[in-house]
Design a protein around this motif. Sequence first.
Motif, PDB file in Angstrom:
ATOM      1  N   GLU A 219      22.547  11.138  -9.095  1.00 35.90           N
ATOM      2  CA  GLU A 219      21.811  11.708 -10.222  1.00 35.90           C
ATOM      3  C   GLU A 219      21.532  10.708 -11.332  1.00 35.90           C
ATOM      4  OE1 GLU A 219      23.748  15.264 -11.428  1.00 35.90           O
ATOM      5  OE2 GLU A 219      23.331  16.302  -9.548  1.00 35.90           O
ATOM      6  N   SER A 220      22.031   9.485 -11.195  1.00 36.88           N
ATOM      7  CA  SER A 220      21.675   8.441 -12.164  1.00 36.88           C
ATOM      8  C   SER A 220      20.288   7.888 -11.873  1.00 36.88           C
ATOM      9  CB  SER A 220      22.697   7.295 -12.128  1.00 36.88           C
ATOM     10  OG  SER A 220      22.602   6.558 -10.906  1.00 36.88           O
ATOM     11  N   LYS A 221      19.706   8.290 -10.723  1.00 36.05           N
ATOM     12  CA  LYS A 221      18.392   7.800 -10.323  1.00 36.05           C
ATOM     13  C   LYS A 221      17.401   8.958 -10.194  1.00 36.05           C
ATOM     14  CE  LYS A 221      20.452   3.983  -7.686  1.00 36.05           C
ATOM     15  NZ  LYS A 221      20.629   3.392  -6.333  1.00 36.05           N
ATOM     16  N   THR A 222      16.168   8.689 -10.569  1.00 36.40           N
ATOM     17  CA  THR A 222      15.093   9.669 -10.452  1.00 36.40           C
ATOM     18  C   THR A 222      13.958   9.070  -9.633  1.00 36.40           C
ATOM     19  OG1 THR A 222      15.582  10.867 -12.499  1.00 36.40           O
ATOM     20  CG2 THR A 222      13.298  10.899 -11.747  1.00 36.40           C
ATOM     21  N   ILE A 223      13.405   9.884  -8.737  1.00 32.69           N
ATOM     22  CA  ILE A 223      12.285   9.472  -7.891  1.00 32.69           C
ATOM     23  C   ILE A 223      10.992   9.961  -8.537  1.00 32.69           C
ATOM     24  CG2 ILE A 223      11.268   9.645  -5.584  1.00 32.69           C
ATOM     25  CD1 ILE A 223      14.210  10.559  -4.714  1.00 32.69           C
ATOM     26  N   VAL A 224      10.026   9.069  -8.642  1.00 30.91           N
ATOM     27  CA  VAL A 224       8.734   9.414  -9.239  1.00 30.91           C
ATOM     28  C   VAL A 224       7.621   8.955  -8.302  1.00 30.91           C
ATOM     29  CG1 VAL A 224       7.198   9.177 -11.222  1.00 30.91           C
ATOM     30  CG2 VAL A 224       9.681   9.139 -11.560  1.00 30.91           C
ATOM     31  N   VAL A 225       6.655   9.828  -8.057  1.00 30.55           N
ATOM     32  CA  VAL A 225       5.500   9.498  -7.223  1.00 30.55           C
ATOM     33  C   VAL A 225       4.248   9.588  -8.086  1.00 30.55           C
ATOM     34  CG1 VAL A 225       4.149  10.118  -5.175  1.00 30.55           C
ATOM     35  CG2 VAL A 225       6.646  10.374  -5.147  1.00 30.55           C
ATOM     36  N   LEU A 226       3.542   8.456  -8.215  1.00 29.60           N
ATOM     37  CA  LEU A 226       2.333   8.390  -9.033  1.00 29.60           C
ATOM     38  C   LEU A 226       1.129   8.076  -8.143  1.00 29.60           C
ATOM     39  CD1 LEU A 226       3.621   6.247 -12.060  1.00 29.60           C
ATOM     40  CD2 LEU A 226       3.495   8.746 -11.886  1.00 29.60           C
ATOM     41  N   PRO A 227       0.299   9.060  -7.836  1.00 29.05           N
ATOM     42  CA  PRO A 227      -0.923   8.821  -7.064  1.00 29.05           C
ATOM     43  C   PRO A 227      -2.094   8.514  -8.012  1.00 29.05           C
ATOM     44  CG  PRO A 227       0.056  11.013  -6.643  1.00 29.05           C
ATOM     45  CD  PRO A 227       0.592  10.491  -7.938  1.00 29.05           C
ATOM     46  N   PHE A 228      -2.941   7.562  -7.604  1.00 27.34           N
ATOM     47  CA  PHE A 228      -4.086   7.167  -8.414  1.00 27.34           C
ATOM     48  C   PHE A 228      -5.362   7.304  -7.591  1.00 27.34           C
ATOM     49  CE2 PHE A 228      -0.432   4.910 -10.095  1.00 27.34           C
ATOM     50  CZ  PHE A 228      -0.533   5.178 -11.456  1.00 27.34           C
TER      51      PHE A 228
ATOM     52  N   TYR B  99      -9.954   8.093  -2.427  1.00 32.14           N
ATOM     53  CA  TYR B  99      -8.801   7.333  -1.941  1.00 32.14           C
ATOM     54  C   TYR B  99      -7.695   7.386  -2.986  1.00 32.14           C
ATOM     55  CZ  TYR B  99     -11.741   5.427   1.771  1.00 32.14           C
ATOM     56  OH  TYR B  99     -12.561   5.296   2.863  1.00 32.14           O
ATOM     57  N   TYR B 100      -6.451   7.341  -2.515  1.00 34.99           N
ATOM     58  CA  TYR B 100      -5.297   7.384  -3.411  1.00 34.99           C
ATOM     59  C   TYR B 100      -4.460   6.115  -3.249  1.00 34.99           C
ATOM     60  CZ  TYR B 100      -5.991  12.327  -4.514  1.00 34.99           C
ATOM     61  OH  TYR B 100      -6.499  13.521  -4.963  1.00 34.99           O
ATOM     62  N   ASP B 101      -4.392   5.315  -4.323  1.00 35.11           N
ATOM     63  CA  ASP B 101      -3.347   4.304  -4.407  1.00 35.11           C
ATOM     64  C   ASP B 101      -2.051   5.036  -4.746  1.00 35.11           C
ATOM     65  OD1 ASP B 101      -5.385   2.464  -4.063  1.00 35.11           O
ATOM     66  OD2 ASP B 101      -5.534   2.010  -6.204  1.00 35.11           O
ATOM     67  N   LEU B 102      -0.931   4.507  -4.260  1.00 38.40           N
ATOM     68  CA  LEU B 102       0.332   5.237  -4.440  1.00 38.40           C
ATOM     69  C   LEU B 102       1.419   4.304  -4.957  1.00 38.40           C
ATOM     70  CD1 LEU B 102       1.264   8.185  -3.844  1.00 38.40           C
ATOM     71  CD2 LEU B 102       2.301   7.307  -1.750  1.00 38.40           C
ATOM     72  N   ASP B 103       2.023   4.689  -6.080  1.00 34.47           N
ATOM     73  CA  ASP B 103       3.184   3.975  -6.617  1.00 34.47           C
ATOM     74  C   ASP B 103       4.386   4.910  -6.528  1.00 34.47           C
ATOM     75  OD1 ASP B 103       4.642   1.929  -7.651  1.00 34.47           O
ATOM     76  OD2 ASP B 103       3.753   1.964  -9.661  1.00 34.47           O
ATOM     77  N   VAL B 104       5.350   4.544  -5.695  1.00 33.13           N
ATOM     78  CA  VAL B 104       6.590   5.312  -5.547  1.00 33.13           C
ATOM     79  C   VAL B 104       7.678   4.528  -6.269  1.00 33.13           C
ATOM     80  CG1 VAL B 104       8.242   6.322  -3.943  1.00 33.13           C
ATOM     81  CG2 VAL B 104       5.815   6.202  -3.321  1.00 33.13           C
ATOM     82  N   LEU B 105       8.318   5.172  -7.252  1.00 31.38           N
ATOM     83  CA  LEU B 105       9.251   4.468  -8.122  1.00 31.38           C
ATOM     84  C   LEU B 105      10.619   5.135  -8.133  1.00 31.38           C
ATOM     85  CD1 LEU B 105       6.339   5.108  -9.887  1.00 31.38           C
ATOM     86  CD2 LEU B 105       7.184   3.032 -10.980  1.00 31.38           C
ATOM     87  N   LEU B 106      11.626   4.306  -8.295  1.00 35.24           N
ATOM     88  CA  LEU B 106      12.994   4.767  -8.524  1.00 35.24           C
ATOM     89  C   LEU B 106      13.369   4.265  -9.907  1.00 35.24           C
ATOM     90  CD1 LEU B 106      15.154   6.287  -6.845  1.00 35.24           C
ATOM     91  CD2 LEU B 106      16.110   4.057  -6.223  1.00 35.24           C
TER      92      LEU B 106
ATOM     93  N   PHE C 222      -3.758   6.885   1.049  1.00 35.87           N
ATOM     94  CA  PHE C 222      -4.292   8.104   1.665  1.00 35.87           C
ATOM     95  C   PHE C 222      -5.730   8.283   1.218  1.00 35.87           C
ATOM     96  CE2 PHE C 222       0.276   8.816   1.139  1.00 35.87           C
ATOM     97  CZ  PHE C 222       0.635   9.170   2.439  1.00 35.87           C
ATOM     98  N   TYR C 223      -6.451   9.127   1.945  1.00 36.31           N
ATOM     99  CA  TYR C 223      -7.781   9.493   1.484  1.00 36.31           C
ATOM    100  C   TYR C 223      -7.986  10.991   1.662  1.00 36.31           C
ATOM    101  CZ  TYR C 223      -9.304   9.478   6.415  1.00 36.31           C
ATOM    102  OH  TYR C 223      -9.431   9.733   7.754  1.00 36.31           O
ATOM    103  N   SER C 224      -8.926  11.516   0.889  1.00 33.57           N
ATOM    104  CA  SER C 224      -9.189  12.948   0.850  1.00 33.57           C
ATOM    105  C   SER C 224     -10.689  13.160   0.937  1.00 33.57           C
ATOM    106  CB  SER C 224      -8.636  13.533  -0.457  1.00 33.57           C
ATOM    107  OG  SER C 224      -8.907  14.912  -0.570  1.00 33.57           O
TER     108      SER C 224
ATOM    109  N   GLN D 181       0.950  18.015   7.353  1.00 28.93           N
ATOM    110  CA  GLN D 181       1.910  17.423   6.429  1.00 28.93           C
ATOM    111  C   GLN D 181       2.456  16.138   7.053  1.00 28.93           C
ATOM    112  OE1 GLN D 181       6.180  18.768   5.607  1.00 28.93           O
ATOM    113  NE2 GLN D 181       5.151  19.533   3.758  1.00 28.93           N
ATOM    114  N   LEU D 182       2.378  15.041   6.291  1.00 30.17           N
ATOM    115  CA  LEU D 182       2.894  13.744   6.718  1.00 30.17           C
ATOM    116  C   LEU D 182       4.102  13.384   5.863  1.00 30.17           C
ATOM    117  CD1 LEU D 182      -0.484  11.752   6.831  1.00 30.17           C
ATOM    118  CD2 LEU D 182       0.520  13.175   8.635  1.00 30.17           C
TER     119      LEU D 182
END
Length: 241
Positions: free
Chosen positions: A52-61, A70-77, A95-97, A139-140
Motif C-alpha cells: 500500500e506504499s505504492k499506487t498504480i496509475v494508468v495514463l492513456p493519451f 491511437y492511445y499512447d500509454l504511460d503506466v506508472l508506479l 492501442f487504437y480505437s 478484453q486484453l
Amino acid sequence: MKNTQKLLLLITLSFPMVSSADCEKWIDYLLEKYHSSRESDKAVCKIWPADESKTIVVLPFPHEIEGTIYYDLDVLLVDTQSGELIAHNWEADAFYSDAIELTDFEIDTARYQLNNESRAFGVRTNFEHHSYSVSFSEQLINLYVQQNEKLNRVVNKLVLKNSSGEWNDCDGEYNSRNAVLLLGKNTTNNYKDLIVSYNEQKEIIKKNSERECVKEITNSTKRKYTLYYNGVEYPLPEPVY
C-alpha cells in the motif's frame, strides 16, 4: 458477534472505494508534472493491495491519425503518500480505437507472484462494438513487473475475454471465450510459468415452439495452454488455440 462480522464486511467492501478516491489526486499531479502539454482520457489508478506504499496509475493519451484514435500509454508506479515516481513504462501507439471502440482500462492486482521477489500487476483494456445485428467485445491484459526505475511489460495483449454475435430477428449465433490467468508450478528463467485456462462457447439464437426468441448452447469446450518466460517477456503463441 454478528454485528462485528457485519462491521468487518462493511469495512472490507468500502476499502477499495476509499483507496480509489485517495489515489485520484495523483492523476492530475502526474499529468501536470510529466505530460503538461497533453490531455489524458480514461485514466485510472489504484493503491496496490500487495504494497500500500505504492499506487498504480494508468495514463492513456489519445491522438487521431486519419480517423483512427491511437492511445499512447504511460503506466506508472508512484509513492502513495507523496505521488513521487518510482517506476514507469511508456508505450507509443499502444492501442487504437476505431469501429471497435476502446471503452476503458482496469487495473488488475490479483496475486501474480512470479518469484519470491517479483510480483506483477495487470492492466486490462476493454473494447466494444454494438449495432442492431452485430455485437463484439474483447478484453486484453498486459502484465508489468518493477525492475528498479522501470516497469517491464512481461505479457502483451493477451486475450482474456472475447465475444461476437450476428443475428437477424431470431436467427443467428453467438461465440464467446473467457480465460483466467493462473500461476503454474514450474519455473522458466526464474519466473513462474503462466497457465491460460479458457472456455469457448457457441450459442445459437432461434425461435422455440411458442415463437419466443431463445438462446441454446450448442458447443462448450475447455482448454488451456502455458506461457514460458524467455528472460524478457512471455511470448504468446500465434495463433492461440
